[in-house]
Scaffold this motif. Structure first.
Motif, PDB file in Angstrom:
ATOM      1  N   GLU A  50       0.835  -1.205   0.000  1.00  0.00           N
ATOM      2  CA  GLU A  50       0.000   0.000   0.000  1.00  0.00           C
ATOM      3  C   GLU A  50       0.875   1.261   0.000  1.00  0.00           C
ATOM      4  OE1 GLU A  50      -3.329   2.078   2.939  1.00  0.00           O
ATOM      5  OE2 GLU A  50      -2.882  -0.067   3.096  1.00  0.00           O
ATOM      6  N   ALA A  51       1.998   1.190   0.716  1.00  0.00           N
ATOM      7  CA  ALA A  51       2.892   2.348   0.775  1.00  0.00           C
ATOM      8  C   ALA A  51       3.616   2.566  -0.548  1.00  0.00           C
ATOM      9  CB  ALA A  51       3.905   2.157   1.916  1.00  0.00           C
ATOM     10  N   ASP A  52       3.919   1.479  -1.229  1.00  0.00           N
ATOM     11  CA  ASP A  52       4.640   1.577  -2.509  1.00  0.00           C
ATOM     12  C   ASP A  52       4.214   0.388  -3.361  1.00  0.00           C
ATOM     13  OD1 ASP A  52       6.330   1.700  -4.654  1.00  0.00           O
ATOM     14  OD2 ASP A  52       8.192   1.546  -3.489  1.00  0.00           O
ATOM     15  N   LEU A  53       3.386   0.643  -4.382  1.00  0.00           N
ATOM     16  CA  LEU A  53       2.869  -0.454  -5.201  1.00  0.00           C
ATOM     17  C   LEU A  53       3.993  -1.263  -5.846  1.00  0.00           C
ATOM     18  CD1 LEU A  53      -0.194   1.223  -7.003  1.00  0.00           C
ATOM     19  CD2 LEU A  53      -0.203  -0.395  -5.097  1.00  0.00           C
ATOM     20  N   GLY A  54       5.119  -0.634  -6.089  1.00  0.00           N
ATOM     21  CA  GLY A  54       6.238  -1.351  -6.692  1.00  0.00           C
ATOM     22  C   GLY A  54       6.757  -2.483  -5.834  1.00  0.00           C
ATOM     23  N   THR A  55       6.426  -2.471  -4.532  1.00  0.00           N
ATOM     24  CA  THR A  55       6.866  -3.544  -3.643  1.00  0.00           C
ATOM     25  C   THR A  55       6.321  -4.893  -4.101  1.00  0.00           C
ATOM     26  OG1 THR A  55       6.910  -1.977  -1.791  1.00  0.00           O
ATOM     27  CG2 THR A  55       6.938  -4.326  -1.240  1.00  0.00           C
ATOM     28  N   TYR A  56       5.094  -4.886  -4.611  1.00  0.00           N
ATOM     29  CA  TYR A  56       4.513  -6.146  -5.093  1.00  0.00           C
ATOM     30  C   TYR A  56       5.421  -6.784  -6.135  1.00  0.00           C
ATOM     31  CZ  TYR A  56      -0.057  -5.176  -2.931  1.00  0.00           C
ATOM     32  OH  TYR A  56      -1.079  -4.950  -2.051  1.00  0.00           O
ATOM     33  N   TYR A 107      -6.545  -0.907  -5.947  1.00  0.00           N
ATOM     34  CA  TYR A 107      -6.137   0.395  -5.412  1.00  0.00           C
ATOM     35  C   TYR A 107      -6.752   1.543  -6.205  1.00  0.00           C
ATOM     36  CZ  TYR A 107      -2.761  -1.853  -2.360  1.00  0.00           C
ATOM     37  OH  TYR A 107      -2.175  -2.609  -1.379  1.00  0.00           O
ATOM     38  N   ALA A 108      -6.857   1.397  -7.518  1.00  0.00           N
ATOM     39  CA  ALA A 108      -7.398   2.480  -8.333  1.00  0.00           C
ATOM     40  C   ALA A 108      -8.884   2.697  -8.078  1.00  0.00           C
ATOM     41  CB  ALA A 108      -7.164   2.189  -9.812  1.00  0.00           C
ATOM     42  N   SER A 109      -9.580   1.689  -7.525  1.00  0.00           N
ATOM     43  CA  SER A 109     -11.005   1.858  -7.229  1.00  0.00           C
ATOM     44  C   SER A 109     -11.203   2.898  -6.138  1.00  0.00           C
ATOM     45  CB  SER A 109     -11.607   0.515  -6.786  1.00  0.00           C
ATOM     46  OG  SER A 109     -11.489  -0.439  -7.821  1.00  0.00           O
ATOM     47  N   ALA A 110     -10.309   2.878  -5.156  1.00  0.00           N
ATOM     48  CA  ALA A 110     -10.398   3.857  -4.078  1.00  0.00           C
ATOM     49  C   ALA A 110      -9.702   5.165  -4.430  1.00  0.00           C
ATOM     50  CB  ALA A 110      -9.790   3.265  -2.801  1.00  0.00           C
ATOM     51  N   ASP A 111      -8.677   5.089  -5.264  1.00  0.00           N
ATOM     52  CA  ASP A 111      -7.903   6.284  -5.624  1.00  0.00           C
ATOM     53  C   ASP A 111      -7.594   6.222  -7.117  1.00  0.00           C
ATOM     54  OD1 ASP A 111      -6.264   8.446  -5.891  1.00  0.00           O
ATOM     55  OD2 ASP A 111      -4.660   7.700  -4.556  1.00  0.00           O
ATOM     56  N   PRO A 112      -8.444   6.810  -7.970  1.00  0.00           N
ATOM     57  CA  PRO A 112      -8.238   6.739  -9.426  1.00  0.00           C
ATOM     58  C   PRO A 112      -6.864   7.221  -9.871  1.00  0.00           C
ATOM     59  CG  PRO A 112     -10.409   7.617  -8.926  1.00  0.00           C
ATOM     60  CD  PRO A 112      -9.680   7.529  -7.618  1.00  0.00           C
ATOM     61  N   GLN A 132      -4.179   6.311  -8.804  1.00  0.00           N
ATOM     62  CA  GLN A 132      -3.258   5.170  -8.755  1.00  0.00           C
ATOM     63  C   GLN A 132      -3.415   4.256  -9.965  1.00  0.00           C
ATOM     64  OE1 GLN A 132      -1.137   4.250  -5.947  1.00  0.00           O
ATOM     65  NE2 GLN A 132      -2.411   4.383  -4.091  1.00  0.00           N
ATOM     66  N   ALA A 133      -4.407   4.488 -10.823  1.00  0.00           N
ATOM     67  CA  ALA A 133      -4.725   3.551 -11.905  1.00  0.00           C
ATOM     68  C   ALA A 133      -3.518   3.287 -12.801  1.00  0.00           C
ATOM     69  CB  ALA A 133      -5.900   4.070 -12.728  1.00  0.00           C
ATOM     70  N   GLY A 134      -2.865   4.343 -13.241  1.00  0.00           N
ATOM     71  CA  GLY A 134      -1.734   4.164 -14.141  1.00  0.00           C
ATOM     72  C   GLY A 134      -0.611   3.377 -13.501  1.00  0.00           C
ATOM     73  N   ARG A 135      -0.276   3.744 -12.268  1.00  0.00           N
ATOM     74  CA  ARG A 135       0.818   3.052 -11.583  1.00  0.00           C
ATOM     75  C   ARG A 135       0.466   1.588 -11.325  1.00  0.00           C
ATOM     76  NH1 ARG A 135       5.654   1.494 -11.327  1.00  0.00           N
ATOM     77  NH2 ARG A 135       6.545   1.137  -9.243  1.00  0.00           N
ATOM     78  N   THR A 157     -10.851  -4.853 -12.880  1.00  0.00           N
ATOM     79  CA  THR A 157     -10.217  -3.537 -12.871  1.00  0.00           C
ATOM     80  C   THR A 157      -9.175  -3.480 -13.984  1.00  0.00           C
ATOM     81  OG1 THR A 157      -8.467  -4.202 -11.338  1.00  0.00           O
ATOM     82  CG2 THR A 157     -10.543  -3.418 -10.373  1.00  0.00           C
ATOM     83  N   PRO A 158      -8.713  -2.299 -14.358  1.00  0.00           N
ATOM     84  CA  PRO A 158      -7.705  -2.190 -15.422  1.00  0.00           C
ATOM     85  C   PRO A 158      -6.433  -2.986 -15.129  1.00  0.00           C
ATOM     86  CG  PRO A 158      -8.712  -0.055 -15.040  1.00  0.00           C
ATOM     87  CD  PRO A 158      -9.228  -0.962 -13.963  1.00  0.00           C
ATOM     88  N   ALA A 159      -5.975  -2.962 -13.893  1.00  0.00           N
ATOM     89  CA  ALA A 159      -4.753  -3.703 -13.554  1.00  0.00           C
ATOM     90  C   ALA A 159      -4.955  -5.203 -13.746  1.00  0.00           C
ATOM     91  CB  ALA A 159      -4.329  -3.398 -12.120  1.00  0.00           C
ATOM     92  N   LEU A 160      -6.121  -5.704 -13.365  1.00  0.00           N
ATOM     93  CA  LEU A 160      -6.396  -7.137 -13.542  1.00  0.00           C
ATOM     94  C   LEU A 160      -6.506  -7.479 -15.021  1.00  0.00           C
ATOM     95  CD1 LEU A 160      -8.907  -7.873 -10.641  1.00  0.00           C
ATOM     96  CD2 LEU A 160      -6.404  -7.952 -10.654  1.00  0.00           C
TER      97      LEU A 160
END
Length: 692
Positions: A357-363, A388-393, A395-398, A426-429
């Protein structure tokens, strides 16, 4: 047929005619005609309806005679009484294949229809089928939605095919080819599956089958698919243990049709599953990196969770399905630690503890470390990723970028990455699915899919197609103990010394010749112990006479066996049986025997006859196998002698098709060998053809 493949006219005809075409969207003829017209860029299409009309500017012709070119395939969607006339007209103009959507009438009428088609040198799909679809040849001759993908499906249920199609579409996959078998009067499941083995666009083969027809040929096709690197996922029905012959022998209750199919799938390298959902989940997993991993170890899984609870439950879900969730090596744990904050879990499962949650790149960084670390064949990511983008659009691109990085890591490692998430669509999925990363809504879906892959890829899963039954030997007159004992003795099976008698005086004389103590058995009852037809350890003449008197009163038998009492040390009772399946022929079973055989139901099956290697493998499959190999310091039984005994029973049954069932129970396995203490046969009501 021409020089094309045997079913070329079915899957890629140069010309198609739809008989029963309609302009009414409420009729099958409309959808068949629309589907056929969608492939006009590849083939010519004729629509036939004697009443006239048109569809999409294509006029309906009155019949098959006089068409501009010969229809290689004729699709028949007319009332059942008119089917035969349509087929006869099609054969007369040179049609090579008939897909009969219509019901075929009574069985005798269906057989006559098949004889008409095959006698004319053509092939028949159906009758009573839903048609077929082949994405690679732009052939669409069915009703319903069929998303395009890499799964080839053969099904006896049209609605189940539609369900599988919808589930595949949700997972970003679809069909390379679909064949509805119908009543299989000519083209059967083995034909359709064999064609899929050679079908390049198909990566995973799926099938729903109720009627297996030639089961031995099907097993050979399944093994060929395994050898070609195309996993087969099978659904069937018939888990009921009830059977007409269950009262005649233990074998009848223990060798069910479903268990037979499971054994054939295991030996042929196919996977028998429980539901359409399991089939789709496993298929999608197989088309990811999971399909490329195999080795000499158990299938190993590393779990990454957004929380300790989700990770622990995911690890448990994997473990209970037979997957290994090993500790991470020191090197991998150190690499994971380098990208996680203090307090995060560095074991397996890995707990991100909010780091994602703090840094999506961690995944992506943690997944990459696990995929490349060499500690696991697959990584399961469970939790919140994708939402994440559902709660904070913003974040969608990242999040989409990280999804791509996850897919890159999986591709580069050659290992499987599976994602379980609470998000949906979602777009990421979409990015993950588009890159071939399986996404699951429930963790048990991911774990079950991986377990299926592990079963297919295990080193012991090399296929072994069943041997053909040998030529039939001269038949035996009955299935009595006396007859079956003589039969099996001729195949090398050992029995105690015995004599057959009709009176108490004869019994005493026999016992003196054999030597006390002896066993007395009444001839006739299939389950002698339950009927009061067995007396053990009779030490003298008076005891034998008393047992004879009581047994005659209890059973009314007219003939008895007097046998030497055999009780070797460290012995275990097994059951060995063979049941003749209408589709698969003789099927051998070995299991824990004695009077508790059905209660314990610890058995392993394989088509008969058997090799000694296969017989040993069956013994190893039993839950109670450790008893045979030496439990708590006890000496092991002679597995070689037991395997030889199993092979003897299996070959005897295979060479005697007049026996629907053949059983030895118990077979006493001990360190010095194996000896049969009872045997029984059940004559078939109708002789089986040849050795099958």
């Amino acid at each position: 047929m021409t020089a094309k493949a045997p079913l070329a006219a079915l899957f890629d005809p140069a010309c198609v005619a739809v008989v029963g075409a309609s302009s009414d969207p409420g009729k099958w003829g409309y959808w068949l005609a629309k589907g056929a017209l969608s492939g006009r860029g590849r083939r010519s299409v004729h629509l036939v309806n004697r009443r006239g009309g048109s569809l999409d500017g294509v006029p309906f012709r009155p019949g098959l005679t006089g068409l501009a070119d010969v229809p290689e395939q004729v699709v028949v969607a007319v009332p059942a009484p008119s089917v035969r006339a349509v087929v006869a007209e099609g054969l007369a103009v040179g049609a090579r294949c008939f897909t009969v959507i219509s019901a075929g009438g009574a069985r005798s009428e269906e057989r006559a229809l098949a004889e008409l088609v095959t006698g004319g040198g053509a092939r028949l799909l159906g009758p009573n089928c839903m048609g077929l679809v082949d994405a690679s040849t732009q052939l669409r001759l069915s009703w319903g939605e069929f998303p395009v993908g890499a799964v080839g499906l053969v099904s006896q249920s049209g609605n189940l095919a539609l369900e599988i199609g919808r589930l595949l579409a949700r997972a970003g996959q679809g069909f390379s080819r679909f064949v509805s078998l119908g009543n299989q009067r000519d083209i059967d499941v083995a034909d359709a599956l064999e064609a899929l083995v050679a079908h390049e666009p198909t990566r995973v083969i799926a099938a729903y089958v109720e009627d297996f027809r030639d089961g031995r040929r099907l097993a050979r096709v399944l093994a060929a698919a395994h050898d070609a690197g195309k996993p087969v996922l099978l659904l069937t029905v018939g888990r009921s243990t009830a059977s007409a012959s269950a009262a005649a022998s233990h074998t009848g209750a223990l060798v069910s049709p479903y268990a037979t199919v499971a054994a054939v799938c295991r030996d042929a390298g196919a996977l028998l599953l429980d539901s359409a959902g399991e089939l789709v989940d496993t298929a999608v997993c197989l088309m990811s990196g999971a399909a490329r991993r195999s080795g000499t170890h158990a299938y190993r899984v590393a779990v990454v969770g957004d929380s300790g609870g989700q990770g622990a439950l995911a690890a448990d879900a994997c473990a209970v399905r037979g997957l290994d969730v090993p500790p991470l090596s020191a090197a991998t744990a150190q690499e994971v630690s380098a990208v996680l904050p203090p307090g995060a879990g560095r074991l397996n499962p890995v707990d991100l503890a909010g780091a994602g949650e703090a840094d999506l790149g961690t995944y992506a960084r943690v997944a990459r470390a696990l995929l490349h670390g060499g500690d696991a064949d697959a990584v399961v990511l469970t939790g919140y990723f994708g939402d994440y983008a559902s709660a904070d659009p913003a974040q969608a691109g990242r999040e989409c970028e990280v999804a791509g990085e996850l897919a890159d890591a999986a591709d580069a490692s050659g290992r499987a990455l599976l994602v379980h998430t609470m998000a949906r669509d979602t777009p990421a999925l979409a990015v993950l699915r588009g890159r071939g990363v399986p996404v699951y809504e429930r963790i048990e879906q991911a774990a079950t899919a991986l377990a299926g892959v592990a079963r297919l890829r295990a080193p012991w899963a090399a296929p072994e197609a069943p041997q053909d039954p040998p030529p039939a030997a001269p038949p035996v007159p009955d299935g009595s103990y006396e007859t079956v004992r003589a039969l099996l003795s001729s195949y090398g099976l050992r029995f105690p010394a015995a004599r057959f008698v009709t009176s108490a005086d004869e019994a005493v004389a026999a016992a003196r010749g054999i030597g006390f103590p002896v066993v007395l058995k009444a001839m006739g009852p299939a389950h002698k112990t339950e009927a009061g037809g067995v007396a053990l350890g009779l030490a003298d003449a008076d005891g034998l006479r008393g047992a004879f008197r009581r047994m005659r009163t209890a059973t009314g038998a007219g003939r008895y066996a007097v046998e030497a009492m055999v009780a070797p040390a460290h012995a275990h009772e097994l059951i060995v049986g063979v049941r003749r399946d209408p589709a698969f022929g003789p099927v051998a079973m070995v299991g824990v025997g004695g009077v508790t055989a059905e209660l314990l139901a610890d058995t392993a099956l394989a088509p008969a006859p058997l090799t000694a290697t296969r017989a040993r493998a069956l013994l190893a499959e039993l839950r109670h196998a450790p008893l045979l190999t030496g439990w708590r310091g006890a000496p092991a039984v002679s597995l070689r002698a037991v395997a030889d005994a199993v092979c003897a029973v299996a070959r005897a049954a295979a060479e005697h098709p007049e026996l629907a069932e053949l059983e030895v129970n118990p077979l006493l396995a001990h360190p010095g060998g194996a000896i049969a203490l009872d045997a029984h046969g059940v004559l078939a009501e109708r002789p089986f053809p040849g050795g099958n």
